[in-house]
Motif scaffolding. Structure first.
Motif, short mmCIF file in Angstrom:
data_model
loop_
_atom_site.label_atom_id
_atom_site.label_comp_id
_atom_site.label_asym_id
_atom_site.label_seq_id
_atom_site.Cartn_x
_atom_site.Cartn_y
_atom_site.Cartn_z
N ASN A 1 0.86 -1.14 -0.01
CA ASN A 1 -0.03 0.23 0.07
C ASN A 1 0.75 1.37 -0.11
O ASN A 1 1.77 1.27 0.70
CB ASN A 1 -0.93 0.27 1.19
N VAL A 2 0.56 2.08 -0.74
CA VAL A 2 1.06 3.51 -0.89
C VAL A 2 0.16 4.58 -0.10
O VAL A 2 -0.87 4.47 -0.73
CB VAL A 2 1.55 3.58 -2.10
N ARG A 3 0.60 5.42 0.69
CA ARG A 3 -0.34 6.14 1.12
C ARG A 3 0.19 7.75 0.95
O ARG A 3 1.21 8.19 0.54
CB ARG A 3 -0.29 6.11 2.78
N SER A 4 -0.89 8.57 1.43
CA SER A 4 -0.56 10.06 1.04
C SER A 4 0.08 10.52 2.44
O SER A 4 0.86 11.66 2.30
CB SER A 4 -2.17 10.66 1.16
N SER A 5 0.11 9.97 3.50
CA SER A 5 1.01 10.60 4.77
C SER A 5 1.21 9.04 5.54
O SER A 5 0.47 8.29 5.42
CB SER A 5 0.14 11.24 5.44
N PRO A 6 2.10 9.28 6.21
CA PRO A 6 2.20 8.06 7.41
C PRO A 6 0.85 7.78 8.08
O PRO A 6 0.11 8.23 8.71
CB PRO A 6 3.22 8.43 8.47
N ASN A 7 0.44 6.31 8.00
CA ASN A 7 -0.80 5.86 8.39
C ASN A 7 -2.01 6.45 7.80
O ASN A 7 -3.22 6.44 8.23
CB ASN A 7 -0.80 6.08 9.91
N GLN B 1 -4.24 7.91 4.16
CA GLN B 1 -5.12 7.22 3.24
C GLN B 1 -4.17 6.45 2.10
O GLN B 1 -3.15 6.85 1.56
CB GLN B 1 -6.30 8.35 2.54
N THR B 2 -4.87 5.30 1.82
CA THR B 2 -4.17 4.36 0.51
C THR B 2 -4.51 5.31 -0.76
O THR B 2 -5.69 5.32 -0.86
CB THR B 2 -4.33 3.00 0.54
N VAL B 3 -3.51 5.59 -1.36
CA VAL B 3 -3.71 6.35 -2.65
C VAL B 3 -3.58 5.32 -3.59
O VAL B 3 -4.05 5.48 -4.83
CB VAL B 3 -2.98 7.74 -2.82
N PHE B 4 -2.73 4.44 -3.76
CA PHE B 4 -2.41 3.54 -4.68
C PHE B 4 -1.69 2.19 -4.13
O PHE B 4 -1.02 2.50 -3.00
CB PHE B 4 -1.87 3.98 -5.86
N GLU B 5 -1.97 0.97 -4.64
CA GLU B 5 -1.37 -0.28 -4.59
C GLU B 5 -0.37 -0.77 -5.75
O GLU B 5 -0.76 -0.52 -6.81
CB GLU B 5 -2.28 -1.24 -4.20
N LEU B 6 0.66 -1.29 -5.55
CA LEU B 6 1.62 -2.04 -6.19
C LEU B 6 1.60 -3.35 -6.38
O LEU B 6 1.79 -3.83 -5.06
CB LEU B 6 2.90 -1.40 -6.37
N ASN B 7 1.80 -3.99 -7.41
CA ASN B 7 2.11 -5.59 -7.19
C ASN B 7 3.50 -5.70 -6.72
O ASN B 7 4.41 -5.10 -6.81
CB ASN B 7 1.95 -6.13 -8.66
N ASP B 8 3.39 -6.90 -5.87
CA ASP B 8 5.02 -7.36 -5.35
C ASP B 8 5.94 -7.51 -6.39
O ASP B 8 5.76 -7.93 -7.68
CB ASP B 8 5.12 -8.67 -4.89
N GLY B 9 7.17 -6.78 -6.26
CA GLY B 9 8.24 -6.83 -7.50
C GLY B 9 8.28 -5.60 -8.13
O GLY B 9 9.34 -5.45 -8.77
N THR B 10 7.43 -4.67 -7.99
CA THR B 10 7.24 -3.51 -8.63
C THR B 10 8.60 -2.63 -8.28
O THR B 10 8.74 -2.28 -7.23
CB THR B 10 6.05 -2.71 -8.59
N GLY B 11 9.60 -2.21 -9.34
CA GLY B 11 10.62 -1.37 -8.81
C GLY B 11 10.22 0.08 -8.55
O GLY B 11 9.19 0.52 -9.25
N THR C 1 -4.77 2.66 -8.92
CA THR C 1 -4.84 3.79 -7.82
C THR C 1 -6.09 3.43 -7.08
O THR C 1 -7.32 2.67 -7.50
CB THR C 1 -5.30 5.11 -8.68
N LYS C 2 -6.15 3.88 -5.90
CA LYS C 2 -7.22 3.75 -4.84
C LYS C 2 -8.16 4.64 -4.79
O LYS C 2 -9.46 4.58 -4.22
CB LYS C 2 -6.82 3.18 -3.70
N THR C 3 -7.51 5.95 -5.04
CA THR C 3 -8.30 7.36 -4.91
C THR C 3 -7.83 8.16 -6.19
O THR C 3 -7.04 7.76 -6.88
CB THR C 3 -7.95 7.99 -3.48
N ALA C 4 -8.66 9.16 -6.45
CA ALA C 4 -8.16 10.12 -7.22
C ALA C 4 -6.58 10.63 -6.75
O ALA C 4 -6.41 10.76 -5.58
CB ALA C 4 -8.85 11.35 -7.48
N LEU C 5 -5.63 10.52 -7.79
CA LEU C 5 -4.25 10.72 -7.43
C LEU C 5 -3.59 11.89 -8.47
O LEU C 5 -3.77 11.63 -9.76
CB LEU C 5 -3.64 9.47 -7.61
N GLN C 6 -3.16 12.67 -7.92
CA GLN C 6 -2.19 13.90 -8.74
C GLN C 6 -1.03 13.39 -8.93
O GLN C 6 -0.14 13.48 -8.04
CB GLN C 6 -2.40 15.26 -8.05
N GLY C 7 -0.55 12.97 -10.25
CA GLY C 7 0.62 12.76 -10.66
C GLY C 7 1.22 13.77 -11.26
O GLY C 7 0.66 14.84 -11.58
N LYS C 8 2.52 13.71 -11.96
CA LYS C 8 2.98 14.50 -12.78
C LYS C 8 3.18 14.08 -14.52
O LYS C 8 3.80 12.95 -14.49
CB LYS C 8 4.47 14.69 -12.38
#
Length: 108
Positions: free
Chosen positions: A1-7, A9-19, A68-75
């Protein structure tokens, strides 16, 4: 899980092994970033870098690496030359326990 801040909201998830590129963040949390490829979405202009919730994330080989799990602002980075896909750099925080390590000297 990748979050917006420590603990946070989860903003996106990655598969195992993704660099990812990682740097030490706060406490046991690391800042990570990576470039992903997404299919163009008509209601979200590619140059905005905005990804809606439940967007599939792909690597440069066309393999799904997460979503993505929520709307996410990328570049917005550009367009993939061999397809219509859009390249977006995304970032967030993940706990150190989410990392997997690989001993490349023993990799087949």
């Amino acid at each position: 899980n990748v979050r917006s801040s420590p603990n946070g909201q989860t903003v996106f998830e990655l598969n195992d092994g993704t660099g990812v590129l990682a740097q030490i963040g706060e406490g046991n949390w690391f800042r990570i970033r990576l470039r992903v490829y997404v299919q163009p979405i008509s209601e979200f202009p590619p140059a905005s870098g905005l990804l809606p919730a439940n967007t599939s994330l792909f690597n440069g080989y066309g393999h799904k690496v997460g979503s993505t799990k929520t709307a996410l602002q990328g570049k917005y980075v550009g367009n993939q030359p061999t397809s219509r896909n859009v390249i977006v750099e995304i970032h967030g925080l993940t706990h150190f326990q989410n990392f997997q390590s690989v001993d490349w000297s023993k990799a087949g």
